[in-house]
Enzyme design. Structure first.
Site, PDB file in Angstrom:
ATOM      1  N   LEU A 281     -17.849 -11.402  29.852  1.00  0.00           N
ATOM      2  CA  LEU A 281     -17.192 -10.584  30.691  1.00  0.00           C
ATOM      3  C   LEU A 281     -16.447  -9.680  30.007  1.00  0.00           C
ATOM      4  O   LEU A 281     -16.019  -9.892  28.968  1.00  0.00           O
ATOM      5  CB  LEU A 281     -16.370 -11.261  31.634  1.00  0.00           C
ATOM      6  N   ASP A 282     -16.350  -8.351  30.251  1.00  0.00           N
ATOM      7  CA  ASP A 282     -15.211  -7.378  29.719  1.00  0.00           C
ATOM      8  C   ASP A 282     -13.879  -8.133  29.695  1.00  0.00           C
ATOM      9  O   ASP A 282     -13.672  -8.943  30.694  1.00  0.00           O
ATOM     10  CB  ASP A 282     -15.289  -5.947  30.516  1.00  0.00           C
ATOM     11  N   LYS A 283     -13.094  -7.782  28.654  1.00  0.00           N
ATOM     12  CA  LYS A 283     -11.800  -8.197  28.457  1.00  0.00           C
ATOM     13  C   LYS A 283     -10.971  -8.181  29.642  1.00  0.00           C
ATOM     14  O   LYS A 283     -10.445  -9.159  30.066  1.00  0.00           O
ATOM     15  CB  LYS A 283     -11.193  -7.251  27.504  1.00  0.00           C
TER      16      LYS A 283
ATOM     17  N   THR B 266     -12.047  -7.713  32.975  1.00  0.00           N
ATOM     18  CA  THR B 266     -12.798  -8.455  34.027  1.00  0.00           C
ATOM     19  C   THR B 266     -12.642  -9.855  34.238  1.00  0.00           C
ATOM     20  O   THR B 266     -12.704 -10.590  33.146  1.00  0.00           O
ATOM     21  CB  THR B 266     -14.310  -8.036  34.114  1.00  0.00           C
TER      22      THR B 266
END
Length: 326
Positions: free
Chosen positions: A140-142, A144
């Site tokens: 997951l993105d930082k 998110t």
């Protein structure tokens, strides 16, 4: 586990007499890069003729000794175990599922060599050291938040990678998007995605025939619309970098707080309002169907409550995306 520093002493040879200190060190210690040795000098970890040597261009004399404190690099530290507060929602001998908090990086990288999910996994599960990426099979993105599945054995890791590739791991997200949603039913977006040719820090929708574009498919369905905001359920079919963020922004609905893709900072949100809320797959060993639901975090919940974006979490799943209409 903290990596220990080591001490080394090397002697300047006759052929190196009158040369630069950093070049001399690089020749005497070929296992280390010149830039790393220069970094050690800047940190005060190199001593020459009894004095701390911080000037790489200093001249050396044959027969003199150079003392060096070899400290672990940031990259080396990044693969060490750290006792971090990981929220584990399920764990067995084969795998675990965690609920990642916003702001936590998944893999160590420049600027984030510690405090990552990988560091925490290495501490929580010592066997992770023997697995590629500590068993992480998707990220997951930082900024998110939400659910991730992690393998605890190599066999299970290979199985999970295969399941994801075959689209047999269902990943559902909730996003708070800007602007009222005008489309009824399920919206299938299949815009190809690649690195933005203008801004290399971003991804972008690109023509599918461009060499650096990759197929990407997401389904969206609004579950609540109020004022200028829409609560959107999202289902991933592919896992391109920033996929949901790019697809929504390109179709005129940037995610609240996602400044990279045109979202604005409103309602107290300081990151993209995107949460991996449900995860479903068949257990690679037992074959039993697993389903996990992570409630939205406090920052998103506050925006939803304030703006009247109400929905029933138990109804978010595969059935949400039945009868798609492009």
């Amino acid at each position: 586990m903290e990596l220990e520093s080591e001490r080394a002493s090397v002697q300047v040879s006759t052929s190196q007499h009158g040369g630069r200190l950093d070049k001399c060190l690089a020749e005497l210690m070929p296992a280390f890069s010149r830039s790393y040795l220069q970094q050690l000098m800047q940190q005060g970890d190199v001593t020459y003729r009894g004095q701390v040597a911080t000037k790489p261009s200093a001249k050396v004399r044959a027969g003199d000794w150079i003392d060096v404190v070899l400290r672990p690099t940031d990259q080396a530290r990044s693969f060490t175990a750290e006792p971090l507060n990981l929220t584990i929602v399920h764990e067995d001998d084969a795998l675990l599922v965690l609920n990642k908090r916003a702001g936590m990086v998944v893999h160590p990288a420049a600027g984030n060599w510690s405090g990552t999910v990988m560091n925490g996994l290495l501490h929580h599960h010592p066997g992770a050291v023997d697995l590629p990426r500590a068993g992480i099979v998707h990220r997951l993105d930082k900024d998110t938040s939400g659910l991730m599945v992690v393998a605890k054995t190599r066999v299970v890791m290979e199985a999970l990678v295969r399941l994801i590739g075959q689209r047999e791991v269902s990943r559902f997200y909730l996003a708070i998007a800007e602007k009222p949603w005008r489309r009824a039913g399920v919206w299938t977006v299949s815009d190809a995605i690649g690195r933005d040719p203008v801004n290399r820090l971003r991804m972008a929708v690109l023509p599918s025939d461009m060499s650096n574009s990759k197929p990407a498919k997401t389904q969206f369905r609004a579950v609540a619309v109020q004022g200028g905001l829409s609560l959107v359920a999202c289902k991933l079919f592919t896992g391109r970098t920033h996929q949901i963020r790019v697809h929504l922004a390109h179709r005129g609905h940037p995610i609240l707080g996602d400044q990279v893709y045109g979202g604005s900072l409103q309602h107290g949100i300081i990151r993209q309002a995107l949460h991996a809320t449900r995860l479903e797959f068949d257990h690679p060993i037992t074959g039993h169907r697993l389903s996990f639901l992570a409630p939205v975090p406090e920052d998103m919940a506050q925006v939803m409550a304030t703006n009247g974006l109400h929905y029933n979490p138990s109804l978010l799943g595969a059935h949400t995306f039945e009868n798609p209409s492009d």
